[in-house]
Design a protein around this motif. Structure first.
Motif, PDB file in Angstrom:
ATOM      1  N   VAL A 204       0.791  -1.161  -0.589  1.00 19.75           N
ATOM      2  CA  VAL A 204      -0.273   0.058  -0.015  1.00 19.75           C
ATOM      3  C   VAL A 204       0.857   1.057  -0.180  1.00 19.75           C
ATOM      4  N   GLN A 205       2.273   1.002   0.008  1.00 24.59           N
ATOM      5  CA  GLN A 205       2.714   2.322   0.018  1.00 24.59           C
ATOM      6  C   GLN A 205       4.070   2.393  -0.503  1.00 24.59           C
ATOM      7  N   HIS A 206       4.515   1.623  -0.986  1.00 26.86           N
ATOM      8  CA  HIS A 206       5.881   1.128  -1.556  1.00 26.86           C
ATOM      9  C   HIS A 206       5.703   0.578  -2.512  1.00 26.86           C
ATOM     10  N   ASP A 207       4.706  -0.229  -3.982  1.00 24.22           N
ATOM     11  CA  ASP A 207       4.623  -0.601  -4.408  1.00 24.22           C
ATOM     12  C   ASP A 207       4.447   0.408  -5.862  1.00 24.22           C
ATOM     13  N   PRO A 208       5.282   0.895  -6.245  1.00 28.76           N
ATOM     14  CA  PRO A 208       4.847   2.113  -7.211  1.00 28.76           C
ATOM     15  C   PRO A 208       3.739   1.292  -8.550  1.00 28.76           C
ATOM     16  N   LEU A 209       3.437   0.019  -8.423  1.00 25.90           N
ATOM     17  CA  LEU A 209       2.960  -0.740 -10.031  1.00 25.90           C
ATOM     18  C   LEU A 209       1.869  -0.270  -9.692  1.00 25.90           C
ATOM     19  N   LEU A 210       1.392  -0.621  -7.952  1.00 25.07           N
ATOM     20  CA  LEU A 210       0.000  -0.418  -7.479  1.00 25.07           C
ATOM     21  C   LEU A 210      -0.494   1.053  -7.563  1.00 25.07           C
ATOM     22  N   VAL A 211       0.236   1.860  -7.337  1.00 30.05           N
ATOM     23  CA  VAL A 211      -0.302   3.441  -7.182  1.00 30.05           C
ATOM     24  C   VAL A 211      -1.300   3.836  -8.014  1.00 30.05           C
ATOM     25  N   PRO A 212      -2.085   2.639  -9.347  1.00 30.67           N
ATOM     26  CA  PRO A 212      -3.241   3.112 -10.062  1.00 30.67           C
ATOM     27  C   PRO A 212      -3.882   2.684  -9.482  1.00 30.67           C
ATOM     28  N   LEU A 213      -3.816   1.677  -8.847  1.00 30.65           N
ATOM     29  CA  LEU A 213      -5.648   0.758  -8.160  1.00 30.65           C
ATOM     30  C   LEU A 213      -5.887   1.389  -6.736  1.00 30.65           C
ATOM     31  N   ARG A 214      -5.095   2.100  -6.603  1.00 28.27           N
ATOM     32  CA  ARG A 214      -4.909   2.653  -4.372  1.00 28.27           C
ATOM     33  C   ARG A 214      -6.524   2.990  -4.582  1.00 28.27           C
ATOM     34  N   ASN A 215      -6.830   3.701  -5.215  1.00 26.57           N
ATOM     35  CA  ASN A 215      -8.422   4.179  -4.667  1.00 26.57           C
ATOM     36  C   ASN A 215      -9.194   3.315  -5.068  1.00 26.57           C
ATOM     37  N   GLU A 216      -9.348   1.732  -5.795  1.00 27.76           N
ATOM     38  CA  GLU A 216     -10.351   1.351  -5.984  1.00 27.76           C
ATOM     39  C   GLU A 216     -11.029   0.266  -4.915  1.00 27.76           C
ATOM     40  N   PRO A 217     -12.182   0.745  -4.829  1.00 28.40           N
ATOM     41  CA  PRO A 217     -13.136  -0.465  -4.004  1.00 28.40           C
ATOM     42  C   PRO A 217     -12.604  -1.233  -3.423  1.00 28.40           C
ATOM     43  N   LYS A 218     -12.474  -2.191  -4.314  1.00 31.35           N
ATOM     44  CA  LYS A 218     -11.832  -3.738  -4.484  1.00 31.35           C
ATOM     45  C   LYS A 218     -10.186  -3.483  -3.816  1.00 31.35           C
ATOM     46  N   PHE A 219      -9.332  -2.937  -3.986  1.00 34.15           N
ATOM     47  CA  PHE A 219      -8.208  -2.929  -3.162  1.00 34.15           C
ATOM     48  C   PHE A 219      -7.970  -2.137  -2.281  1.00 34.15           C
TER      49      PHE A 219
END
Length: 73
Positions: free
Chosen positions: A42-57
């Motif tokens: 949730v803080q360091h993986d740069p590839l997941l940044v676009p997903l961080r506001n998705e409800p499922k994320f």
């Protein structure tokens, strides 16, 4: 689908490709297989940044945080 690290790798790969649903499915699979590295996810993986506001994320992250905090060696 049995390996948590490879499942996380696929979540990153799908996220990088812009395939959000597939990325989240693989992240959920990684969690189910034991990937509980909450801070990295949730803080360091740069590839997941676009997903961080998705409800499922957010739902996956909530469960991951709980499992991270309860982890015992």
């Amino acid at each position: 689908k049995r390996d948590p690290q490879f499942s996380h790798f696929l979540a990153d790969t799908y996220a990088l490709a812009g395939l959000r649903d597939e990325a989240l499915d693989w992240l959920e699979n990684a969690l189910g297989r034991g990937w509980v590295n909450y801070p990295f996810t949730v803080q360091h993986d740069p590839l997941l940044v676009p997903l961080r506001n998705e409800p499922k994320f957010l739902k996956i992250a909530e469960r991951m945080k709980r499992e991270w905090e309860e982890f015992e060696v």
